[in-house]
Design a protein around this motif. Structure first.
Motif, PDB file in Angstrom:
ATOM      1  N   TRP A 172       0.802  -1.226   0.000  1.00  0.00           N
ATOM      2  CA  TRP A 172       0.000   0.000   0.000  1.00  0.00           C
ATOM      3  C   TRP A 172       0.839   1.282   0.000  1.00  0.00           C
ATOM      4  O   TRP A 172       0.278   2.375   0.058  1.00  0.00           O
ATOM      5  N   ASP A 173       2.158   1.182  -0.071  1.00  0.00           N
ATOM      6  CA  ASP A 173       2.994   2.379  -0.152  1.00  0.00           C
ATOM      7  C   ASP A 173       3.158   2.733  -1.628  1.00  0.00           C
ATOM      8  O   ASP A 173       4.132   2.354  -2.269  1.00  0.00           O
ATOM      9  N   TYR A 174       2.191   3.475  -2.151  1.00  0.00           N
ATOM     10  CA  TYR A 174       2.108   3.685  -3.581  1.00  0.00           C
ATOM     11  C   TYR A 174       2.363   5.126  -4.032  1.00  0.00           C
ATOM     12  O   TYR A 174       2.729   5.356  -5.180  1.00  0.00           O
ATOM     13  N   PHE A 175       2.142   6.095  -3.157  1.00  0.00           N
ATOM     14  CA  PHE A 175       2.123   7.488  -3.598  1.00  0.00           C
ATOM     15  C   PHE A 175       3.215   8.326  -2.953  1.00  0.00           C
ATOM     16  O   PHE A 175       3.588   8.103  -1.804  1.00  0.00           O
ATOM     17  N   GLU A 176       3.681   9.288  -3.702  1.00  0.00           N
ATOM     18  CA  GLU A 176       4.534  10.325  -3.135  1.00  0.00           C
ATOM     19  C   GLU A 176       3.892  11.684  -3.414  1.00  0.00           C
ATOM     20  O   GLU A 176       3.294  11.892  -4.479  1.00  0.00           O
ATOM     21  N   VAL A 177       4.022  12.602  -2.463  1.00  0.00           N
ATOM     22  CA  VAL A 177       3.449  13.933  -2.617  1.00  0.00           C
ATOM     23  C   VAL A 177       4.391  14.780  -3.475  1.00  0.00           C
ATOM     24  O   VAL A 177       5.556  14.959  -3.139  1.00  0.00           O
ATOM     25  N   VAL A 178       3.865  15.294  -4.589  1.00  0.00           N
ATOM     26  CA  VAL A 178       4.638  16.183  -5.449  1.00  0.00           C
ATOM     27  C   VAL A 178       4.516  17.620  -4.949  1.00  0.00           C
ATOM     28  O   VAL A 178       5.501  18.355  -4.881  1.00  0.00           O
ATOM     29  N   SER A 179       3.304  18.005  -4.592  1.00  0.00           N
ATOM     30  CA  SER A 179       3.072  19.351  -4.071  1.00  0.00           C
ATOM     31  C   SER A 179       1.762  19.396  -3.314  1.00  0.00           C
ATOM     32  O   SER A 179       0.883  18.540  -3.499  1.00  0.00           O
ATOM     33  N   THR A 180       1.623  20.400  -2.456  1.00  0.00           N
ATOM     34  CA  THR A 180       0.385  20.641  -1.722  1.00  0.00           C
ATOM     35  C   THR A 180      -0.353  21.801  -2.377  1.00  0.00           C
ATOM     36  O   THR A 180       0.240  22.834  -2.703  1.00  0.00           O
ATOM     37  N   ILE A 181      -1.652  21.613  -2.593  1.00  0.00           N
ATOM     38  CA  ILE A 181      -2.497  22.669  -3.145  1.00  0.00           C
ATOM     39  C   ILE A 181      -3.281  23.266  -1.979  1.00  0.00           C
ATOM     40  O   ILE A 181      -4.135  22.595  -1.400  1.00  0.00           O
ATOM     41  N   PRO A 182      -2.993  24.507  -1.583  1.00  0.00           N
ATOM     42  CA  PRO A 182      -3.663  25.101  -0.429  1.00  0.00           C
ATOM     43  C   PRO A 182      -5.185  25.087  -0.579  1.00  0.00           C
ATOM     44  O   PRO A 182      -5.712  25.172  -1.698  1.00  0.00           O
ATOM     45  N   ALA A 183      -5.874  24.987   0.541  1.00  0.00           N
ATOM     46  CA  ALA A 183      -7.331  24.823   0.550  1.00  0.00           C
ATOM     47  C   ALA A 183      -8.051  25.852  -0.311  1.00  0.00           C
ATOM     48  O   ALA A 183      -8.957  25.514  -1.080  1.00  0.00           O
ATOM     49  N   ASP A 184      -7.668  27.098  -0.209  1.00  0.00           N
ATOM     50  CA  ASP A 184      -8.376  28.157  -0.927  1.00  0.00           C
ATOM     51  C   ASP A 184      -8.121  28.136  -2.430  1.00  0.00           C
ATOM     52  O   ASP A 184      -8.810  28.823  -3.192  1.00  0.00           O
ATOM     53  N   LEU A 185      -7.127  27.353  -2.875  1.00  0.00           N
ATOM     54  CA  LEU A 185      -6.844  27.221  -4.301  1.00  0.00           C
ATOM     55  C   LEU A 185      -7.280  25.868  -4.852  1.00  0.00           C
ATOM     56  O   LEU A 185      -7.322  25.678  -6.074  1.00  0.00           O
ATOM     57  N   ALA A 186      -7.588  24.938  -3.966  1.00  0.00           N
ATOM     58  CA  ALA A 186      -7.878  23.570  -4.391  1.00  0.00           C
ATOM     59  C   ALA A 186      -9.254  23.430  -5.025  1.00  0.00           C
ATOM     60  O   ALA A 186      -9.475  22.540  -5.857  1.00  0.00           O
ATOM     61  N   PHE A 187     -10.178  24.310  -4.660  1.00  0.00           N
ATOM     62  CA  PHE A 187     -11.550  24.193  -5.133  1.00  0.00           C
ATOM     63  C   PHE A 187     -11.993  25.462  -5.845  1.00  0.00           C
ATOM     64  O   PHE A 187     -11.428  26.530  -5.658  1.00  0.00           O
ATOM     65  N   ARG A 188     -13.017  25.325  -6.654  1.00  0.00           N
ATOM     66  CA  ARG A 188     -13.528  26.434  -7.452  1.00  0.00           C
ATOM     67  C   ARG A 188     -13.870  27.638  -6.573  1.00  0.00           C
ATOM     68  O   ARG A 188     -14.530  27.483  -5.538  1.00  0.00           O
ATOM     69  N   PRO A 189     -13.461  28.836  -6.967  1.00  0.00           N
ATOM     70  CA  PRO A 189     -13.847  30.030  -6.205  1.00  0.00           C
ATOM     71  C   PRO A 189     -15.361  30.119  -6.076  1.00  0.00           C
ATOM     72  O   PRO A 189     -16.090  29.844  -7.037  1.00  0.00           O
ATOM     73  N   ILE A 190     -15.822  30.486  -4.909  1.00  0.00           N
ATOM     74  CA  ILE A 190     -17.264  30.470  -4.644  1.00  0.00           C
ATOM     75  C   ILE A 190     -18.038  31.378  -5.591  1.00  0.00           C
ATOM     76  O   ILE A 190     -19.166  31.074  -5.987  1.00  0.00           O
ATOM     77  N   GLU A 191     -17.417  32.476  -6.014  1.00  0.00           N
ATOM     78  CA  GLU A 191     -18.105  33.420  -6.901  1.00  0.00           C
ATOM     79  C   GLU A 191     -18.257  32.883  -8.315  1.00  0.00           C
ATOM     80  O   GLU A 191     -19.050  33.394  -9.118  1.00  0.00           O
ATOM     81  N   ASP A 192     -17.523  31.833  -8.650  1.00  0.00           N
ATOM     82  CA  ASP A 192     -17.605  31.263  -9.995  1.00  0.00           C
ATOM     83  C   ASP A 192     -18.628  30.139 -10.124  1.00  0.00           C
ATOM     84  O   ASP A 192     -18.899  29.664 -11.233  1.00  0.00           O
ATOM     85  N   GLY A 193     -19.180  29.707  -9.012  1.00  0.00           N
ATOM     86  CA  GLY A 193     -20.082  28.553  -9.046  1.00  0.00           C
ATOM     87  C   GLY A 193     -21.520  28.882  -9.372  1.00  0.00           C
ATOM     88  O   GLY A 193     -22.262  28.030  -9.839  1.00  0.00           O
ATOM     89  N   GLY A 194     -21.944  30.097  -9.084  1.00  0.00           N
ATOM     90  CA  GLY A 194     -23.316  30.489  -9.370  1.00  0.00           C
ATOM     91  C   GLY A 194     -24.335  30.002  -8.364  1.00  0.00           C
ATOM     92  O   GLY A 194     -25.544  30.025  -8.626  1.00  0.00           O
ATOM     93  N   CYS A 195     -23.884  29.573  -7.179  1.00  0.00           N
ATOM     94  CA  CYS A 195     -24.817  29.084  -6.162  1.00  0.00           C
ATOM     95  C   CYS A 195     -25.573  30.258  -5.542  1.00  0.00           C
ATOM     96  O   CYS A 195     -24.943  31.196  -5.010  1.00  0.00           O
ATOM     97  N   PRO A 196     -26.908  30.244  -5.539  1.00  0.00           N
ATOM     98  CA  PRO A 196     -27.698  31.328  -4.947  1.00  0.00           C
ATOM     99  C   PRO A 196     -27.413  31.518  -3.446  1.00  0.00           C
ATOM    100  O   PRO A 196     -27.548  32.637  -2.934  1.00  0.00           O
ATOM    101  N   LEU A 197     -27.002  30.466  -2.759  1.00  0.00           N
ATOM    102  CA  LEU A 197     -26.729  30.565  -1.331  1.00  0.00           C
ATOM    103  C   LEU A 197     -25.499  31.408  -1.037  1.00  0.00           C
ATOM    104  O   LEU A 197     -25.308  31.880   0.075  1.00  0.00           O
ATOM    105  N   ALA A 198     -24.660  31.600  -2.047  1.00  0.00           N
ATOM    106  CA  ALA A 198     -23.406  32.338  -1.860  1.00  0.00           C
ATOM    107  C   ALA A 198     -23.573  33.834  -2.147  1.00  0.00           C
ATOM    108  O   ALA A 198     -22.621  34.596  -2.002  1.00  0.00           O
ATOM    109  N   GLN A 199     -24.758  34.233  -2.549  1.00  0.00           N
ATOM    110  CA  GLN A 199     -24.962  35.637  -2.922  1.00  0.00           C
ATOM    111  C   GLN A 199     -25.516  36.451  -1.759  1.00  0.00           C
ATOM    112  O   GLN A 199     -26.111  35.933  -0.850  1.00  0.00           O
TER     113      GLN A 199
END
Length: 398
Positions: A371-398
């Motif tokens: 099960w030792d299969y992966f090595e970490v190449v880089s860390t993607i910080p939380a705020d960059l890992a997911f789509r910006p909230i303003e780009d999603g179009g969710c009515p709850l975010a407005q």
């Protein structure tokens, strides 16, 4: 003084009663998952056990909370998922978790929108769950297609893979992943030479692989997962894809996929994920408990079930109720923190935010054991890992 003492005593009694009442609230959690199909290894029985582990760990600290975990197989069919969810709502299930496959997830997502229960998605991938169709009663926990597309797509591009052909399952997950990865490729100067959709689940990928070979694309992007992805990789290698100068990008890759394929066939693959059992002491300790019962290391989906259930129970305890609106508000107001994902938060659109990672599959000689299969190449910080909230179009975010 006597009257004041009586009032203080009465107030204390009320607090004690309220605390006892909160602890006595019955909580019923339904794990709706793929127990027998293409996603059973990455979710399935392991997701059920992950939920049970979360309950065990939480009730060790709060022994008065009465929590029941039930489970069912949605067979990766939206109508089956809806039928089970309706029955569970009639049976006072308070939260439905995991929900492998985006097609089944959207069926439950819509059903619970106006109910008094929450959906905690761990295995479903479509970022549409927190987009224009977001729901006040849904939390998207572990990962999504936007994270996969940007993490894996950008990494492969930077490695020289600037022309792509996609093979994807013919349902929401596959369509969304192709669309979002294509956007990443094109925005960064690459080109998409074509795509083809296959039936879900699939067995014979030969005709699709031949189309990908004929395209001349440098990269064949597999926008499927689970057994479909495993079968596609195996058949692509049988067709000599890599010998002909093309490379394979498995946009959605899990530890069980690599275990099935073997390091010889998987080595060098780059992929984005949010979890590996070997990240730190906390992930190693929890994964050892998981493996003792299940015989395998956990996937990121199964880890996500544990994390989501744990945070949900904390909010039930804090609010003293299972009322969906009250609990989800507390879940969003309270930062998340657990040994598997560390610190994070839940945004207004229901997207749970935490760090992601770019991993590389090790060469066989670099693996230090099972099960030792992966090595970490880089860390993607939380705020960059997911789509910006303003780009999603969710009515709850407005």
């Amino acid at each position: 003084m006597k009257k004041t003492g009586f009032l203080l005593t009465s107030f204390a009694a009320l607090l004690t009663a309220a605390s006892a009442s909160a602890q006595d609230i019955p909580v019923k959690i339904g794990v709706l998952t793929d127990l027998s199909g293409v996603y059973a290894d990455a979710s399935g029985p392991g997701s059920v056990f992950a939920a049970e582990l979360a309950v065990e760990d939480f009730t060790r600290q709060s022994p008065g909370l009465n929590v029941e975990v039930i489970s069912a197989d949605h067979q990766n069919k939206g109508d089956v998922a809806s039928s089970i969810a309706r029955r569970w709502l009639d049976d006072d299930v308070n939260a439905i978790v995991d929900i492998a496959a985006s097609s089944t997830a959207f069926a439950v997502h819509e059903l619970l929108r106006d109910s008094n229960a929450l959906a905690l998605f761990s295995s479903a991938a479509s970022s549409g769950l927190t987009g224009e169709d977001c729901s006040p009663h849904s939390v998207h926990w572990t990962y999504d297609t936007w994270m996969l597309a940007h993490g894996t797509g950008r990494a492969v591009l930077e490695a020289g893979g600037d022309s792509w052909f996609f093979i994807a399952p013919d349902y929401t997950f596959g369509h969304t992943l192709v669309e979002q990865t294509s956007a990443v490729v094109q925005e960064n100067g690459g080109e998409v030479l074509g795509s083809v959709s296959h039936p879900f689940p699939g067995q014979d990928f030969s005709s699709f692989i031949l189309q990908a070979q004929a395209s001349g694309a440098k990269v064949i992007g597999l926008a499927n997962s689970g057994q479909d992805m495993i079968n596609a990789v195996r058949q692509a290698r049988e067709f000599g894809v890599t010998q002909g100068g093309q490379s394979i990008a498995a946009i959605m890759l899990n530890i069980h996929d690599v275990h099935s394929l073997g390091l010889e066939a998987s080595q060098g693959l780059l992929f984005a994920s949010v979890f590996d059992w070997n990240l730190n002491e906390g992930t190693r300790e929890w994964s050892a408990r998981f493996e003792e019962k299940m015989g395998t290391k956990p996937s990121m989906m199964q880890a996500g079930v544990y994390s989501a259930v744990l945070h949900y129970l904390k909010s039930v305890e804090a609010t003293g109720t299972t009322d969906a609106d009250t609990v989800v508000t507390n879940m969003k107001d309270t930062p998340t923190d657990d040994p598997l994902f560390g610190k994070g938060r839940i945004r207004a659109d229901g997207r749970k935010i935490h760090d992601a990672y770019l991993f590389k599959v090790k060469e066989p000689s670099a693996s230090e054991g099972p099960w030792d299969y992966f090595e970490v190449v880089s860390t993607i910080p939380a705020d960059l890992a997911f789509r910006p909230i303003e780009d999603g179009g969710c009515p709850l975010a407005q």
